[in-house]
Design an enzyme around this catalytic site. Structure first.
Site, short mmCIF file in Angstrom:
data_model
loop_
_atom_site.label_atom_id
_atom_site.label_comp_id
_atom_site.label_asym_id
_atom_site.label_seq_id
_atom_site.Cartn_x
_atom_site.Cartn_y
_atom_site.Cartn_z
N GLU A 137 -1.66 9.35 18.91
CA GLU A 137 -2.32 8.09 18.57
C GLU A 137 -1.37 6.91 18.81
O GLU A 137 -0.22 6.92 18.34
CB GLU A 137 -2.75 8.13 17.11
CG GLU A 137 -3.51 6.91 16.63
CD GLU A 137 -3.99 7.09 15.20
OE1 GLU A 137 -3.79 6.15 14.40
OE2 GLU A 137 -4.55 8.17 14.88
N ARG A 179 1.68 8.50 15.71
CA ARG A 179 1.52 9.76 15.00
C ARG A 179 0.77 10.75 15.88
O ARG A 179 0.14 10.38 16.87
CB ARG A 179 0.77 9.57 13.68
CG ARG A 179 -0.64 9.01 13.80
CD ARG A 179 -1.25 8.79 12.41
NE ARG A 179 -2.62 8.28 12.49
CZ ARG A 179 -3.39 8.05 11.42
NH1 ARG A 179 -2.93 8.27 10.20
NH2 ARG A 179 -4.63 7.59 11.57
N TYR A 191 -9.88 -4.87 6.03
CA TYR A 191 -9.61 -3.43 6.09
C TYR A 191 -10.23 -2.80 4.86
O TYR A 191 -9.93 -3.18 3.73
CB TYR A 191 -8.11 -3.14 6.13
CG TYR A 191 -7.83 -1.65 6.16
CD1 TYR A 191 -7.84 -0.98 7.38
CD2 TYR A 191 -7.62 -0.93 5.00
CE1 TYR A 191 -7.64 0.39 7.42
CE2 TYR A 191 -7.41 0.43 5.03
CZ TYR A 191 -7.41 1.09 6.25
OH TYR A 191 -7.22 2.44 6.28
N ARG A 201 8.11 7.37 -4.74
CA ARG A 201 8.01 8.19 -5.93
C ARG A 201 9.35 8.85 -6.23
O ARG A 201 10.02 9.34 -5.32
CB ARG A 201 6.93 9.27 -5.74
CG ARG A 201 5.56 8.67 -5.53
CD ARG A 201 4.53 9.75 -5.26
NE ARG A 201 3.24 9.13 -4.94
CZ ARG A 201 2.30 9.71 -4.23
NH1 ARG A 201 2.49 10.92 -3.75
NH2 ARG A 201 1.16 9.09 -3.99
N ARG A 214 0.81 -1.20 0.00
CA ARG A 214 0.00 0.00 0.00
C ARG A 214 0.86 1.27 0.00
O ARG A 214 0.34 2.36 -0.17
CB ARG A 214 -0.90 0.02 1.23
CG ARG A 214 -2.00 -1.01 1.21
CD ARG A 214 -2.70 -1.08 2.55
NE ARG A 214 -3.20 0.20 3.01
CZ ARG A 214 -4.40 0.67 2.73
NH1 ARG A 214 -5.21 -0.03 1.97
NH2 ARG A 214 -4.79 1.84 3.20
N ARG A 259 -6.36 -4.86 16.08
CA ARG A 259 -5.64 -3.80 16.76
C ARG A 259 -6.63 -2.67 17.06
O ARG A 259 -7.55 -2.41 16.26
CB ARG A 259 -4.50 -3.25 15.89
CG ARG A 259 -3.46 -4.29 15.54
CD ARG A 259 -2.63 -4.70 16.73
NE ARG A 259 -1.66 -3.67 17.09
CZ ARG A 259 -0.89 -3.72 18.18
NH1 ARG A 259 -1.01 -4.74 19.04
NH2 ARG A 259 -0.01 -2.77 18.43
N ASP A 318 -11.33 0.98 2.93
CA ASP A 318 -11.43 2.42 2.85
C ASP A 318 -12.91 2.79 2.72
O ASP A 318 -13.75 1.98 2.34
CB ASP A 318 -10.65 2.95 1.66
CG ASP A 318 -9.14 2.90 1.89
OD1 ASP A 318 -8.72 3.04 3.05
OD2 ASP A 318 -8.39 2.72 0.91
#
Length: 383
Positions: free
Chosen positions: A300, A279, A348, A177, A173, A249, A350
């Protein structure tokens, strides 16, 4: 003749499927144990600062599905938003995903794209030809230095295990670049709802054929009282965890407040293993069209999900997949129930995928009913 249908869960799956069925003339009841709709994408205004807070962590909408984009915009105005993540690692702040700026900054170079591509290829472990684990995938992808700076510690904190124990697919994922593009997502449509996700979901549920009951438990033993049940809770929870609990989790959020701009971005990752949190999110930056003097932030952290915790990320390791298969077999014998969404299919997802599957599930249920067929038990095969 209208069927009497219940949606267990007032998140995206229950709301969208409920709307599809209500518009087709069916009587839909939606129940949720929480005091609000929208599930984990619930947003609310902080009364002191006016900041729109993503209560269960940040949710950023991105999709290539034009129909889904048009669907959400029919219930809420989405404004442009680009997810530009930063990472504090080894005493510096870097741009993620790894891009040409990250590479040049990290190695103290001024490489052009073709030079950087060749440089990273030389850093990569070329002896790994068929990576099986997260660590092998990272080493074959970017080499040890970038792996240890940005992936190793973060992954250990996020998943609570060594990257050598995670499958290589987890890393697929994360792009690298060889230009200066720091937009985290590739998708054509990216944005945030102007007034938050909760008003959007409330509008989806605002239909005369939908009856919503919050702070309401649903007992699977009463499923026979309904013509059909759509269950978006945990798959194992429907069966009262009789075979054991599937692993998840969960996340802990330590809220703190500041005046002005505390970190200068919405999301700051912390890649070093000795920093306990993964984060920090500064919520007012998720709505850059707004201005607020005060700021609401979350530190978090991830940990194993207990019985009373909110499940966020399905683990899907070998043991969990074996137990999942047993629950899928058990579900095959259930009548007049469809398991939907992230928890119901133990995947999972989106938000755009959740909505797409909900639209398709509603249409498939209507088609099966019209043909006199039994609807599928799963909106999508969990295996």
């Amino acid at each position: 003749m209208a069927d009497k249908v219940i949606m267990v869960g007032a998140g995206l799956s229950g709301a969208v499927i409920g709307r599809v069925l209500a518009e087709a003339g069916h009587a839909v009841t939606v129940v949720d144990t929480r005091a609000h709709v929208a599930g984990n994408c619930h947003t609310q205004r902080d009364p002191d600062t006016g900041v729109l807070v993503h209560v269960y962590g940040p949710h950023i909408f991105h999709t290539d599905d034009t129909q889904v984009w048009d669907y959400v915009n029919s219930f809420e105005t989405f404004l442009p938003y680009r997810n530009r993540v930063k990472s504090t690692s080894q005493g510096q702040v870097f741009s993620l995903p790894i891009n040409l700026h990250t590479i040049n900054q990290f190695f103290g170079r001024t490489m052009r794209p073709d030079e950087a591509r060749a440089f990273i290829a030389a850093q990569a472990d070329q002896t790994i030809t068929n990576p099986q684990t997260f660590e092998e995938q990272a080493l074959a992808f970017v080499g040890r230095d970038l792996y240890e700076a940005f992936f190793k510690g973060y992954t250990e904190k996020q998943w609570g295990c060594s990257p050598t124990d995670l499958p290589a697919s987890v890393l697929k994922r994360l792009p690298v670049r060889f230009n200066y593009d720091d937009n985290y997502f590739f998708h054509k449509y990216q944005g945030m709802p102007q007034n938050g996700y909760t008003p959007m979901v409330a509008r989806i549920l605002d239909h005369p054929g939908i009856d919503v009951h919050l702070e309401t438990e649903f007992d699977p033993d009463t499923a026979k009282d309904w013509d059909h049940v759509f269950w978006s809770g945990p798959l194992d929870g429907y069966f009262n965890y009789k075979l054991g609990r599937l692993g998840y989790r969960t996340l802990d959020f330590e809220e703190f407040r500041a005046e002005g701009d505390w970190q200068g971005c919405a999301v700051m990752n912390y890649g070093d293993a000795d920093v306990p949190y993964t984060r920090i999110t500064e919520h007012k930056h998720f709505a850059p069209w707004e201005e607020h003097q005060g700021s609401v932030l979350y530190r978090e952290s991830a940990r194993a999900c207990g019985e009373d915790d909110i499940p966020y990320y399905p683990i899907r390791m070998v043991a969990e997949k074996a137990l999942l298969r047993d629950y899928v077999d058990l579900a095959a014998s259930a009548r007049n129930v469809t398991f939907v969404g992230r928890l119901g299919t133990y995947r999972y997802l989106d938000m755009d995928v959740t909505i797409r599957e909900a639209l398709d599930t509603g249409a498939a249920w209507l088609a099966a009913r019209a043909a006199g067929h039994q609807p599928p038990v799963f909106s999508k095969d969990p295996l």
